[in-house]
Design a protein around this motif. Structure first.
Motif, PDB file in Angstrom:
ATOM      1  N   GLN A 103      72.863  88.855  26.046  1.00  0.00           N
ATOM      2  CA  GLN A 103      74.286  88.107  27.272  1.00  0.00           C
ATOM      3  C   GLN A 103      72.963  87.637  28.230  1.00  0.00           C
ATOM      4  O   GLN A 103      72.013  88.242  27.892  1.00  0.00           O
ATOM      5  N   LEU A 104      73.670  86.627  28.369  1.00  0.00           N
ATOM      6  CA  LEU A 104      72.717  85.491  29.275  1.00  0.00           C
ATOM      7  C   LEU A 104      73.671  85.680  30.597  1.00  0.00           C
ATOM      8  O   LEU A 104      74.668  84.776  30.550  1.00  0.00           O
ATOM      9  N   ALA A 105      73.199  85.513  31.430  1.00  0.00           N
ATOM     10  CA  ALA A 105      74.492  85.274  33.159  1.00  0.00           C
ATOM     11  C   ALA A 105      73.168  84.451  33.827  1.00  0.00           C
ATOM     12  O   ALA A 105      71.750  84.443  34.153  1.00  0.00           O
ATOM     13  N   VAL A 106      73.795  83.267  34.679  1.00  0.00           N
ATOM     14  CA  VAL A 106      72.961  82.969  35.019  1.00  0.00           C
ATOM     15  C   VAL A 106      73.571  82.809  36.704  1.00  0.00           C
ATOM     16  O   VAL A 106      74.461  82.074  36.777  1.00  0.00           O
ATOM     17  N   ARG A 107      73.068  82.920  37.651  1.00  0.00           N
ATOM     18  CA  ARG A 107      73.295  82.573  38.872  1.00  0.00           C
ATOM     19  C   ARG A 107      73.628  80.928  39.431  1.00  0.00           C
ATOM     20  O   ARG A 107      72.592  80.311  39.126  1.00  0.00           O
ATOM     21  N   LYS A 108      74.480  81.102  40.631  1.00  0.00           N
ATOM     22  CA  LYS A 108      74.883  79.629  40.330  1.00  0.00           C
ATOM     23  C   LYS A 108      73.998  78.563  40.916  1.00  0.00           C
ATOM     24  O   LYS A 108      73.246  77.616  40.992  1.00  0.00           O
ATOM     25  N   SER A 109      72.839  79.808  41.882  1.00  0.00           N
ATOM     26  CA  SER A 109      71.885  78.880  42.638  1.00  0.00           C
ATOM     27  C   SER A 109      70.595  78.673  41.428  1.00  0.00           C
ATOM     28  O   SER A 109      69.454  77.921  42.229  1.00  0.00           O
ATOM     29  N   PHE A 110      70.690  79.486  40.599  1.00  0.00           N
ATOM     30  CA  PHE A 110      69.521  78.903  39.650  1.00  0.00           C
ATOM     31  C   PHE A 110      69.140  77.381  39.364  1.00  0.00           C
ATOM     32  O   PHE A 110      69.814  76.752  38.583  1.00  0.00           O
ATOM     33  N   LEU A 111      67.969  77.075  39.406  1.00  0.00           N
ATOM     34  CA  LEU A 111      67.689  76.066  38.695  1.00  0.00           C
ATOM     35  C   LEU A 111      66.364  76.320  37.776  1.00  0.00           C
ATOM     36  O   LEU A 111      65.639  76.132  37.652  1.00  0.00           O
ATOM     37  N   PRO A 112      67.039  76.605  36.302  1.00  0.00           N
ATOM     38  CA  PRO A 112      66.445  75.924  34.885  1.00  0.00           C
ATOM     39  C   PRO A 112      64.906  75.189  34.949  1.00  0.00           C
ATOM     40  O   PRO A 112      65.809  74.127  35.103  1.00  0.00           O
ATOM     41  N   ASN A 113      64.110  74.930  33.640  1.00  0.00           N
ATOM     42  CA  ASN A 113      63.261  74.465  33.727  1.00  0.00           C
ATOM     43  C   ASN A 113      64.307  73.622  32.480  1.00  0.00           C
ATOM     44  O   ASN A 113      64.668  73.967  32.020  1.00  0.00           O
ATOM     45  N   ALA A 114      63.680  73.029  32.361  1.00  0.00           N
ATOM     46  CA  ALA A 114      63.603  71.884  30.920  1.00  0.00           C
ATOM     47  C   ALA A 114      63.932  73.075  29.876  1.00  0.00           C
ATOM     48  O   ALA A 114      64.851  73.122  28.516  1.00  0.00           O
ATOM     49  N   ASN A 115      62.716  73.128  29.440  1.00  0.00           N
ATOM     50  CA  ASN A 115      63.472  74.909  28.146  1.00  0.00           C
ATOM     51  C   ASN A 115      64.381  74.990  27.958  1.00  0.00           C
ATOM     52  O   ASN A 115      65.175  75.668  27.621  1.00  0.00           O
ATOM     53  N   GLN A 117      66.787  74.967  30.387  1.00  0.00           N
ATOM     54  CA  GLN A 117      68.240  74.633  29.739  1.00  0.00           C
ATOM     55  C   GLN A 117      68.569  74.277  28.692  1.00  0.00           C
ATOM     56  O   GLN A 117      69.765  74.255  28.248  1.00  0.00           O
ATOM     57  N   ARG A 118      67.519  74.132  27.177  1.00  0.00           N
ATOM     58  CA  ARG A 118      67.812  73.920  26.618  1.00  0.00           C
ATOM     59  C   ARG A 118      68.668  75.467  25.689  1.00  0.00           C
ATOM     60  O   ARG A 118      69.122  75.097  24.817  1.00  0.00           O
ATOM     61  N   CYS A 119      68.200  75.696  26.411  1.00  0.00           N
ATOM     62  CA  CYS A 119      68.503  77.430  25.845  1.00  0.00           C
ATOM     63  C   CYS A 119      69.432  78.198  26.172  1.00  0.00           C
ATOM     64  O   CYS A 119      71.118  78.155  25.677  1.00  0.00           O
ATOM     65  N   ILE A 120      69.855  77.893  27.874  1.00  0.00           N
ATOM     66  CA  ILE A 120      71.560  77.791  28.206  1.00  0.00           C
ATOM     67  C   ILE A 120      72.707  77.020  27.100  1.00  0.00           C
ATOM     68  O   ILE A 120      73.715  77.391  27.419  1.00  0.00           O
ATOM     69  N   ASP A 121      72.174  75.510  27.121  1.00  0.00           N
ATOM     70  CA  ASP A 121      73.113  74.425  26.327  1.00  0.00           C
ATOM     71  C   ASP A 121      73.218  75.424  25.575  1.00  0.00           C
ATOM     72  O   ASP A 121      74.764  75.382  24.731  1.00  0.00           O
ATOM     73  N   VAL A 122      72.292  75.753  24.656  1.00  0.00           N
ATOM     74  CA  VAL A 122      72.525  76.569  23.097  1.00  0.00           C
ATOM     75  C   VAL A 122      73.383  77.352  22.756  1.00  0.00           C
ATOM     76  O   VAL A 122      74.552  77.440  22.637  1.00  0.00           O
ATOM     77  N   LEU A 123      73.739  78.339  24.026  1.00  0.00           N
ATOM     78  CA  LEU A 123      74.031  79.306  24.061  1.00  0.00           C
ATOM     79  C   LEU A 123      75.162  79.051  24.460  1.00  0.00           C
ATOM     80  O   LEU A 123      76.517  79.805  24.396  1.00  0.00           O
TER      81      LEU A 123
END
Length: 130
Positions: A103-115, A117-123
């Motif tokens: 399971q993935l939870a992401v804070r609204k203030s989290f700034l992901p790096n490119a990799n 972000q790709r993982c978040i997009d896939v999920l």
């Protein structure tokens, strides 16, 4: 989940592996909080064996590296490591398969790096498909 074994290990010739095949075999495990370690412990518990953990490796790559040196066998989530020529992945026997969910939870203030972000997009794509 799969078991990682050195190509020279007697286990490397098995098509599938059962928990009892690991009895007394040196195991390189991830730390107690890591998903592969939790899965390994559950697998051994279901098979009524006590794992012989000889080393706790901080990363999947270290587990594979130690398996490549024939220090012991390792456990890992299938397709989570890139196997070297010295390491084979042996799937669990069908009747002993484990299913791991993340399971993935992401804070609204989290700034992901490119990799990340790709993982978040896939999920997110998987979530929309279901």
């Amino acid at each position: 989940m799969q078991v990682l074994a050195n190509v020279n290990s007697p286990l490397s010739h098995l098509k599938t592996i059962r928990a009892t095949d690991l009895q007394g075999v040196p195991i390189i495990a991830r730390p107690k909080h890591a998903l592969p370690r939790l899965a390994l412990e559950q697998y051994c518990q279901r098979g009524h064996i006590q794992p012989k953990i000889v080393y706790e490796a901080a990363t999947n790559a270290l587990v594979e590296g130690l398996v490549a040196q024939n220090v012991g066998v390792g456990g890992g989530i299938a397709d989570s490591v890139v196997l070297s020529d010295q390491v084979v992945g042996i799937p669990l026997a069908a009747q002993e398969q484990l299913h791991c969910y993340m399971q993935l939870a992401v804070r609204k203030s989290f700034l992901p790096n490119a990799n990340q972000q790709r993982c978040i997009d896939v999920l997110r794509q998987i979530r929309r498909a279901n």
